[in-house]
Design an enzyme around this catalytic site. Sequence first.
Site, PDB file in Angstrom:
ATOM      1  N   ARG A 102       1.138  -1.221  -0.076  1.00  0.00           N
ATOM      2  CA  ARG A 102      -0.061  -0.054   0.199  1.00  0.00           C
ATOM      3  C   ARG A 102       0.953   1.301  -0.005  1.00  0.00           C
ATOM      4  O   ARG A 102       0.609   2.225   0.635  1.00  0.00           O
ATOM      5  CB  ARG A 102      -0.907  -0.066   1.157  1.00  0.00           C
ATOM      6  CG  ARG A 102      -2.036  -1.091   1.390  1.00  0.00           C
ATOM      7  CD  ARG A 102      -3.030  -0.805   0.122  1.00  0.00           C
ATOM      8  NE  ARG A 102      -4.069  -1.708   0.354  1.00  0.00           N
ATOM      9  CZ  ARG A 102      -4.076  -2.959  -0.135  1.00  0.00           C
ATOM     10  NH1 ARG A 102      -3.159  -3.629  -0.387  1.00  0.00           N
ATOM     11  NH2 ARG A 102      -5.443  -3.674   0.272  1.00  0.00           N
TER      12      ARG A 102
ATOM     13  N   SER B 135     -10.706  -0.487   3.665  1.00  0.00           N
ATOM     14  CA  SER B 135      -9.647  -0.523   4.797  1.00  0.00           C
ATOM     15  C   SER B 135      -9.520   0.727   5.443  1.00  0.00           C
ATOM     16  O   SER B 135      -8.785   1.497   4.551  1.00  0.00           O
ATOM     17  CB  SER B 135      -8.670  -1.227   4.597  1.00  0.00           C
ATOM     18  OG  SER B 135      -8.996  -2.439   4.297  1.00  0.00           O
TER      19      SER B 135
ATOM     20  N   GLU C 209      -4.935   4.235   6.785  1.00  0.00           N
ATOM     21  CA  GLU C 209      -4.392   3.713   5.395  1.00  0.00           C
ATOM     22  C   GLU C 209      -5.058   4.660   4.393  1.00  0.00           C
ATOM     23  O   GLU C 209      -4.503   5.021   3.331  1.00  0.00           O
ATOM     24  CB  GLU C 209      -4.995   2.264   4.886  1.00  0.00           C
ATOM     25  CG  GLU C 209      -4.525   1.987   3.730  1.00  0.00           C
ATOM     26  CD  GLU C 209      -5.577   1.229   2.612  1.00  0.00           C
ATOM     27  OE1 GLU C 209      -5.328   0.788   1.647  1.00  0.00           O
ATOM     28  OE2 GLU C 209      -6.627   1.859   2.754  1.00  0.00           O
TER      29      GLU C 209
END
Length: 339
Positions: free
Chosen positions: A164, A239, A335
């Site tokens: 990520r 998320s 995130e």
Amino acid sequence: MNSLNLKYNVSLKEKHTFGLEASAEAFVKIQNVSQIKTALQLPYKSKMVLGGGSNVVFTQDYLGLVMELDIKGIQVEKEYKNSIHLKVGGGENWHQTVLWTLRNNYGGLENLSLIPGKVGASPIQNIGAYGVELKDIFIKLKALEKSTGKVKTFFQKDCQFGYRDSFFKNKGKGKYIILEVYFSLTKNNHKLNTAYGAIKSELAKKKIENPTIQDISKAVIKIRRSKLPDPKKIGNAGSFFKNPIISKTKFKTIHKKFPKLVHYPAPNGKVKLAAGWLIDRCNWKGKSIGGIMVHPKQALVLTNQGKGEAKDLQKMIKKIITSVKKKYDVSLEAEVNLV
Ligand code: EPU
């Protein structure tokens, strides 16, 4: 077309999937490079680019110019015996692009079905799901450098992809506007990724022994729909936290105390923990603060129950981080991009 359709005091509620109330001082939709260049000349101190708004949460009004990227186009750029190179405009919807590749029987994106957002945002955080990451099919991208107005090409190594993560979240943060992304996809002999437990059991349930890329996409869509709330119905940003990556030594200490700890190997001998599991074990599933709720089926996802407010979201984030730190001595990081 070079002229801009500039709007003022625009609500951002519908522009980000979490759906908090916030407004932009100025807002413009961008369809080509010359419009970007014109927009960058406008006298606003802050300017930001917005893709599909699925990984950004506006927690306050934005004082400046929001540029919504809307550059379109899906095109086979090169064709080989077994593969193709696909060129996709940054403003194309990610999932619609995946569906386009499946209709044409090009393999590589099927595990990434139903990820919200736009293609231009996909390399920034190296989107990933069910055993595949964007970097696995990525060839290159073209991006406009804001400071010079020049269009630059970035290959794999230039993008510094990680979990990520990429150059565009670190040194390159805020400096580039991604215009188009190039993927390498298979025409036949597709490389299937069915190792992920949930995919395996979904295919087994349907008694599919030799799955096609279309079967895998369908399985992924089913799994995602069963766990993740549909942002069109319930505001969310996927998320909310990253799965934390910790050292082996630290992992051993925590694992001794909590033998059920869900963990995966990470690069350089490190260990990745499942943030959803940690948050779940701190009993957050289904809990609310004001209109913000931890999704009852997946603790990693925070939702806006309609009238959620930024102050409650901030409270929730803090409390979740504090409780996981206290119980597991692990620091969670968002995130999503909080603006
Ligand atoms: N778990 C729980 N309780 C929960 C949630 C998860 O116990 O409430 C456990 C699960 O049982 C499983 C583990 O935690 O053992 C991991 O959960 P899951 O497989 O659902 O995946 P994840 O780590 O929560 C990541 C990505 C998702 C991606 C899935 C599938 C991140 C931050 N999230 O989630 O990506 O779809 O894997 O590959 O890496 C996103 O980035 O927005 C996103 C949805």
